[in-house]
Design a protein around this motif. Structure first.
Motif, PDB file in Angstrom:
ATOM      1  N   GLY A 391       0.828  -1.200   0.000  1.00 23.17           N
ATOM      2  CA  GLY A 391       0.000   0.000   0.000  1.00 23.17           C
ATOM      3  C   GLY A 391       0.861   1.247   0.000  1.00 23.17           C
ATOM      4  O   GLY A 391       1.998   1.237  -0.494  1.00 23.17           O
ATOM      5  N   LEU A 392       0.349   2.300   0.581  1.00 29.65           N
ATOM      6  CA  LEU A 392       1.143   3.529   0.641  1.00 29.65           C
ATOM      7  C   LEU A 392       2.349   3.375   1.545  1.00 29.65           C
ATOM      8  O   LEU A 392       3.305   4.155   1.446  1.00 29.65           O
ATOM      9  CB  LEU A 392       0.274   4.698   1.115  1.00 29.65           C
ATOM     10  N   ALA A 393       2.339   2.371   2.422  1.00 33.11           N
ATOM     11  CA  ALA A 393       3.528   2.119   3.241  1.00 33.11           C
ATOM     12  C   ALA A 393       4.736   1.799   2.375  1.00 33.11           C
ATOM     13  O   ALA A 393       5.877   2.061   2.765  1.00 33.11           O
ATOM     14  CB  ALA A 393       3.264   0.965   4.210  1.00 33.11           C
ATOM     15  N   SER A 394       4.495   1.241   1.174  1.00 32.48           N
ATOM     16  CA  SER A 394       5.618   0.905   0.297  1.00 32.48           C
ATOM     17  C   SER A 394       6.379   2.151  -0.149  1.00 32.48           C
ATOM     18  O   SER A 394       7.551   2.068  -0.518  1.00 32.48           O
ATOM     19  CB  SER A 394       5.126   0.136  -0.936  1.00 32.48           C
ATOM     20  N   ASP A 395       5.718   3.320  -0.102  1.00 31.57           N
ATOM     21  CA  ASP A 395       6.372   4.569  -0.492  1.00 31.57           C
ATOM     22  C   ASP A 395       7.302   5.112   0.592  1.00 31.57           C
ATOM     23  O   ASP A 395       8.253   5.832   0.286  1.00 31.57           O
ATOM     24  CB  ASP A 395       5.329   5.649  -0.807  1.00 31.57           C
ATOM     25  N   VAL A 396       7.006   4.789   1.860  1.00 34.74           N
ATOM     26  CA  VAL A 396       7.694   5.492   2.947  1.00 34.74           C
ATOM     27  C   VAL A 396       8.284   4.597   4.032  1.00 34.74           C
ATOM     28  O   VAL A 396       9.152   5.045   4.789  1.00 34.74           O
ATOM     29  CB  VAL A 396       6.732   6.508   3.618  1.00 34.74           C
ATOM     30  N   TYR A 397       7.831   3.332   4.122  1.00 32.82           N
ATOM     31  CA  TYR A 397       8.301   2.497   5.235  1.00 32.82           C
ATOM     32  C   TYR A 397       9.806   2.262   5.170  1.00 32.82           C
ATOM     33  O   TYR A 397      10.459   2.021   6.198  1.00 32.82           O
ATOM     34  CB  TYR A 397       7.549   1.165   5.261  1.00 32.82           C
ATOM     35  N   TRP A 398      10.368   2.352   3.986  1.00 30.03           N
ATOM     36  CA  TRP A 398      11.817   2.165   3.821  1.00 30.03           C
ATOM     37  C   TRP A 398      12.609   3.136   4.690  1.00 30.03           C
ATOM     38  O   TRP A 398      13.765   2.868   5.032  1.00 30.03           O
ATOM     39  CB  TRP A 398      12.216   2.368   2.359  1.00 30.03           C
ATOM     40  N   TYR A 399      11.988   4.297   5.047  1.00 33.67           N
ATOM     41  CA  TYR A 399      12.708   5.281   5.861  1.00 33.67           C
ATOM     42  C   TYR A 399      13.135   4.666   7.183  1.00 33.67           C
ATOM     43  O   TYR A 399      14.219   4.959   7.700  1.00 33.67           O
ATOM     44  CB  TYR A 399      11.813   6.499   6.094  1.00 33.67           C
ATOM     45  N   TYR A 400      12.268   3.823   7.748  1.00 28.46           N
ATOM     46  CA  TYR A 400      12.576   3.180   9.026  1.00 28.46           C
ATOM     47  C   TYR A 400      13.142   1.767   8.853  1.00 28.46           C
ATOM     48  O   TYR A 400      13.732   1.233   9.787  1.00 28.46           O
ATOM     49  CB  TYR A 400      11.330   3.158   9.910  1.00 28.46           C
ATOM     50  N   ASP A 401      12.959   1.158   7.703  1.00 24.58           N
ATOM     51  CA  ASP A 401      13.523  -0.169   7.433  1.00 24.58           C
ATOM     52  C   ASP A 401      13.936  -0.248   5.964  1.00 24.58           C
ATOM     53  O   ASP A 401      13.151  -0.703   5.113  1.00 24.58           O
ATOM     54  CB  ASP A 401      12.504  -1.258   7.766  1.00 24.58           C
ATOM     55  N   PRO A 402      15.143   0.188   5.649  1.00 27.19           N
ATOM     56  CA  PRO A 402      15.591   0.197   4.243  1.00 27.19           C
ATOM     57  C   PRO A 402      15.635  -1.193   3.614  1.00 27.19           C
ATOM     58  O   PRO A 402      15.624  -1.303   2.378  1.00 27.19           O
ATOM     59  CB  PRO A 402      17.001   0.799   4.331  1.00 27.19           C
ATOM     60  N   SER A 403      15.677  -2.251   4.416  1.00 23.11           N
ATOM     61  CA  SER A 403      15.782  -3.602   3.858  1.00 23.11           C
ATOM     62  C   SER A 403      14.426  -4.184   3.460  1.00 23.11           C
ATOM     63  O   SER A 403      14.370  -5.268   2.870  1.00 23.11           O
ATOM     64  CB  SER A 403      16.453  -4.535   4.877  1.00 23.11           C
ATOM     65  N   GLY A 420       7.027 -16.725   6.140  1.00 26.94           N
ATOM     66  CA  GLY A 420       7.975 -16.167   7.091  1.00 26.94           C
ATOM     67  C   GLY A 420       8.142 -14.669   6.966  1.00 26.94           C
ATOM     68  O   GLY A 420       9.211 -14.133   7.276  1.00 26.94           O
ATOM     69  N   ALA A 421       7.080 -13.964   6.515  1.00 26.92           N
ATOM     70  CA  ALA A 421       7.174 -12.524   6.279  1.00 26.92           C
ATOM     71  C   ALA A 421       6.384 -11.741   7.324  1.00 26.92           C
ATOM     72  O   ALA A 421       5.404 -12.225   7.898  1.00 26.92           O
ATOM     73  CB  ALA A 421       6.660 -12.175   4.881  1.00 26.92           C
ATOM     74  N   ALA A 422       6.824 -10.522   7.551  1.00 33.31           N
ATOM     75  CA  ALA A 422       6.059  -9.525   8.299  1.00 33.31           C
ATOM     76  C   ALA A 422       5.630  -8.475   7.292  1.00 33.31           C
ATOM     77  O   ALA A 422       6.473  -7.800   6.699  1.00 33.31           O
ATOM     78  CB  ALA A 422       6.902  -8.905   9.404  1.00 33.31           C
ATOM     79  N   VAL A 423       4.337  -8.380   7.052  1.00 27.21           N
ATOM     80  CA  VAL A 423       3.804  -7.468   6.034  1.00 27.21           C
ATOM     81  C   VAL A 423       3.289  -6.202   6.719  1.00 27.21           C
ATOM     82  O   VAL A 423       2.406  -6.275   7.582  1.00 27.21           O
ATOM     83  CB  VAL A 423       2.679  -8.133   5.225  1.00 27.21           C
ATOM     84  N   VAL A 424       3.857  -5.080   6.353  1.00 31.50           N
ATOM     85  CA  VAL A 424       3.484  -3.790   6.919  1.00 31.50           C
ATOM     86  C   VAL A 424       2.703  -3.010   5.866  1.00 31.50           C
ATOM     87  O   VAL A 424       3.162  -2.875   4.721  1.00 31.50           O
ATOM     88  CB  VAL A 424       4.724  -2.979   7.344  1.00 31.50           C
ATOM     89  N   LEU A 425       1.549  -2.499   6.237  1.00 31.31           N
ATOM     90  CA  LEU A 425       0.770  -1.724   5.271  1.00 31.31           C
ATOM     91  C   LEU A 425       0.040  -0.587   5.968  1.00 31.31           C
ATOM     92  O   LEU A 425      -0.179  -0.592   7.179  1.00 31.31           O
ATOM     93  CB  LEU A 425      -0.222  -2.626   4.523  1.00 31.31           C
ATOM     94  N   SER A 426      -0.315   0.408   5.176  1.00 30.16           N
ATOM     95  CA  SER A 426      -1.117   1.536   5.665  1.00 30.16           C
ATOM     96  C   SER A 426      -2.054   1.981   4.554  1.00 30.16           C
ATOM     97  O   SER A 426      -1.898   1.574   3.397  1.00 30.16           O
ATOM     98  CB  SER A 426      -0.219   2.703   6.084  1.00 30.16           C
ATOM     99  N   HIS A 427      -3.048   2.807   4.908  1.00 32.94           N
ATOM    100  CA  HIS A 427      -4.032   3.292   3.940  1.00 32.94           C
ATOM    101  C   HIS A 427      -4.631   2.095   3.196  1.00 32.94           C
ATOM    102  O   HIS A 427      -4.308   1.824   2.045  1.00 32.94           O
ATOM    103  CB  HIS A 427      -3.397   4.274   2.958  1.00 32.94           C
ATOM    104  N   TRP A 428      -5.505   1.350   3.900  1.00 33.22           N
ATOM    105  CA  TRP A 428      -5.978   0.055   3.421  1.00 33.22           C
ATOM    106  C   TRP A 428      -6.552   0.117   2.011  1.00 33.22           C
ATOM    107  O   TRP A 428      -6.465  -0.843   1.259  1.00 33.22           O
ATOM    108  CB  TRP A 428      -7.012  -0.512   4.393  1.00 33.22           C
ATOM    109  N   TRP A 429      -7.115   1.286   1.623  1.00 35.65           N
ATOM    110  CA  TRP A 429      -7.692   1.383   0.289  1.00 35.65           C
ATOM    111  C   TRP A 429      -6.631   1.264  -0.804  1.00 35.65           C
ATOM    112  O   TRP A 429      -6.933   0.904  -1.948  1.00 35.65           O
ATOM    113  CB  TRP A 429      -8.451   2.699   0.139  1.00 35.65           C
ATOM    114  N   SER A 430      -5.377   1.567  -0.456  1.00 32.68           N
ATOM    115  CA  SER A 430      -4.304   1.468  -1.451  1.00 32.68           C
ATOM    116  C   SER A 430      -3.808   0.032  -1.619  1.00 32.68           C
ATOM    117  O   SER A 430      -3.040  -0.259  -2.532  1.00 32.68           O
ATOM    118  CB  SER A 430      -3.131   2.364  -1.049  1.00 32.68           C
ATOM    119  N   VAL A 431      -4.245  -0.871  -0.739  1.00 31.35           N
ATOM    120  CA  VAL A 431      -3.861  -2.279  -0.830  1.00 31.35           C
ATOM    121  C   VAL A 431      -4.861  -3.051  -1.684  1.00 31.35           C
ATOM    122  O   VAL A 431      -4.492  -3.922  -2.472  1.00 31.35           O
ATOM    123  CB  VAL A 431      -3.770  -2.898   0.583  1.00 31.35           C
TER     124      VAL A 431
END
Length: 472
Positions: A391-403, A420-431
């Motif tokens: 989602g929109l987290a893909s645009d900005v989450y790298w700031y706190y976790d570049p990997s 074995g993944a931890a999926v982080v997302l925000s703005h559910w409509w963008s997912v």
């Protein structure tokens, strides 16, 4: 009622300014270093880190509030890139805004109205939010109010120094956030109406010219960015769904001013008091409510005519006067000779203070947006997981976790990626609903990191399997 052009500050005024500023600094200093939210990360990475020529001439997205970007870049260059350094200019403007609200109200609407209005600005959730936001809104709020104060003073007595200061404040307000333009243009409307009503018509052209000069200088500073702004507004701005100007949207603007957390039991009485305060404000200084209304109407008309996206924060420049009108209504009740009205005013003040503090506790408890908290939680609870942002987290989450692996908005993750993944997302409509169903089916219920802002700011973390799944 007119005030003297030779207005002097009393000791009570100075005491109120000092107390409001000290308390505002305290409320805005607490949690100043909380994690960035989406727009702040975008602003830091796209503009504050950018070379000076890019910052001053480019606007590929409207996150560049140029005056603020300049100040934030200077703070980061001097003190290093941290959450609090990027927000330091917002904190400073926000710390002085309650006192500025008091001074404005005390001069034009009466000291009680000013004190109540300043106290509400001190505690109002969105006022604190923007004072801790690495964006231009707190500067816009302060500068539009200060410029309106100077304009009304110029209508009483024009001096070259005040005129120059006024034009500069107007230009910087517009350069902080473009919608401040409508607040500045409202001054021209007030000046023209005053001249037409026979109030020193010889100066009417000067009043209007000063306002237009401030607006013009502010727009001139944007000149290198006009092509970018037009391209974005005419294309991407029309693709931003759910952001149109509607009656429901307009109602939410005023509800948000009344209660940052959207509590109707607080917002509705605040709105009613603000409406009631318009009459005593008109009697005391008609230019204040007329200028306030004119600025908002111009902003609303532009939003409707341009048919581009809007956010509630675009109109935040109108909030301080809204609170001053609440103060004007309560001041009228306090001064009434009728004891029931006096008692009602005391009860209203207590209830409003309690409601504002409850809103503020929500903000402090939930924060802006939980990207940093999500990173820390994953590191503690699933250190083995590969992190995927959606989602929109893909645009900005790298700031706190570049990997973190970044999926495009709406992209469906492969089953192997989820093991074995931890999926982080925000703005559910963008997912997308389909992807949300996949995540819930494959990974179970998510860990939620709520936000004091709109519900869409909530950050979700899905833990898909355990540490052995990624090796299968």
């Amino acid at each position: 009622m007119e005030t003297s052009p030779d207005h002097k500050l009393s000791r009570a005024d100075l005491a109120a300014v000092l107390v409001l500023t000290a308390l505002a600094a305290a409320t805005r200093l607490y949690k100043l270093d909380q994690g960035f939210w989406y727009d702040e990360i975008y602003s830091v990475s796209m503009f504050f880190r950018a070379p000076w020529p890019f910052l001053l001439t480019e606007m590929p997205a409207p996150n560049n509030h140029p005056f603020y970007s300049i100040l934030a870049k200077l703070c980061i260059l001097t003190l290093g890139e941290k959450e609090w350094t990027a927000r330091l200019p917002a904190f400073i403007f926000g710390a002085f805004t309650p006192a500025m609200t008091y001074l404005f109200g005390a001069r034009w609407l009466g000291r009680k109205a000013g004190l109540i209005g300043g106290a509400i600005v001190l505690l109002a959730m969105w006022q604190v939010w923007f004072s801790q936001d690495a964006r231009g809104y707190s500067a816009e709020i302060f500068l539009t109010l200060a410029s309106f104060y100077l304009f009304l003073s110029l209508m009483e007595k024009i001096t070259a120094a005040k005129a120059a200061a006024y034009i500069l404040l107007c230009a910087l307000a517009v350069y902080s956030q473009l919608f401040a333009l409508f607040a500045v243009l409202s001054h021209a409307a007030v000046g023209a109406l005053a001249a037409l009503a026979g109030r020193n018509p010889r100066n009417g052209l000067k009043w209007v010219s000063l306002s237009l000069a401030g607006a013009g200088l502010g727009l001139l500073l944007y000149f290198p960015m006009f092509s970018d702004m037009y391209s974005y507004a005419s294309f991407q701005g029309k693709l931003t769904t759910g952001r149109s100007f509607t009656p429901s949207f307009l109602a939410k603007v005023f509800v948000g001013w009344g209660s940052g957390a959207g509590r109707l039991y607080l917002a509705l009485p605040m709105m009613a008091l603000a409406a009631a305060g318009l009459y005593p404000a008109m009697r005391r200084k008609w230019e204040v409510p007329v200028g306030w209304a004119a600025g908002l109407l111009l902003a609303f008309a532009f939003s409707i005519a341009s048919q581009t996206f809007v956010f509630h924060r675009f109109y935040i420049f109108g909030a301080p006067c809204f609170y001053l009108f609440v103060g004007a209504a309560l001041s009228k009740m306090i001064d009434s000779s009728r004891k029931p009205l006096k008692a009602a005013s005391v009860m209203a003040i207590i209830l409003i203070a309690a409601g504002l503090l409850a809103d503020l506790s929500v903000y402090y408890g939930k924060g802006k947006q939980g990207y940093r908290d999500a990173r820390d939680w994953v590191s503690l609870n699933a250190p083995w997981a590969k992190v995927v942002s959606m989602g929109l987290a893909s645009d900005v989450y790298w700031y706190y976790d570049p990997s973190a692996v970044r999926l495009e908005k709406g992209e469906t993750p492969e089953p192997s990626l989820l093991k074995g993944a931890a999926v982080v997302l925000s703005h559910w409509w963008s997912v997308g609903d389909y992807n949300m169903d996949i995540l819930k089916f494959s990974c179970g219920q998510p860990k939620k990191f709520p936000s004091a802002g709109p519900p869409e700011y909530e950050v979700l973390v899905f833990i898909c399997g355990d540490k052995n799944d990624g090796n299968r």
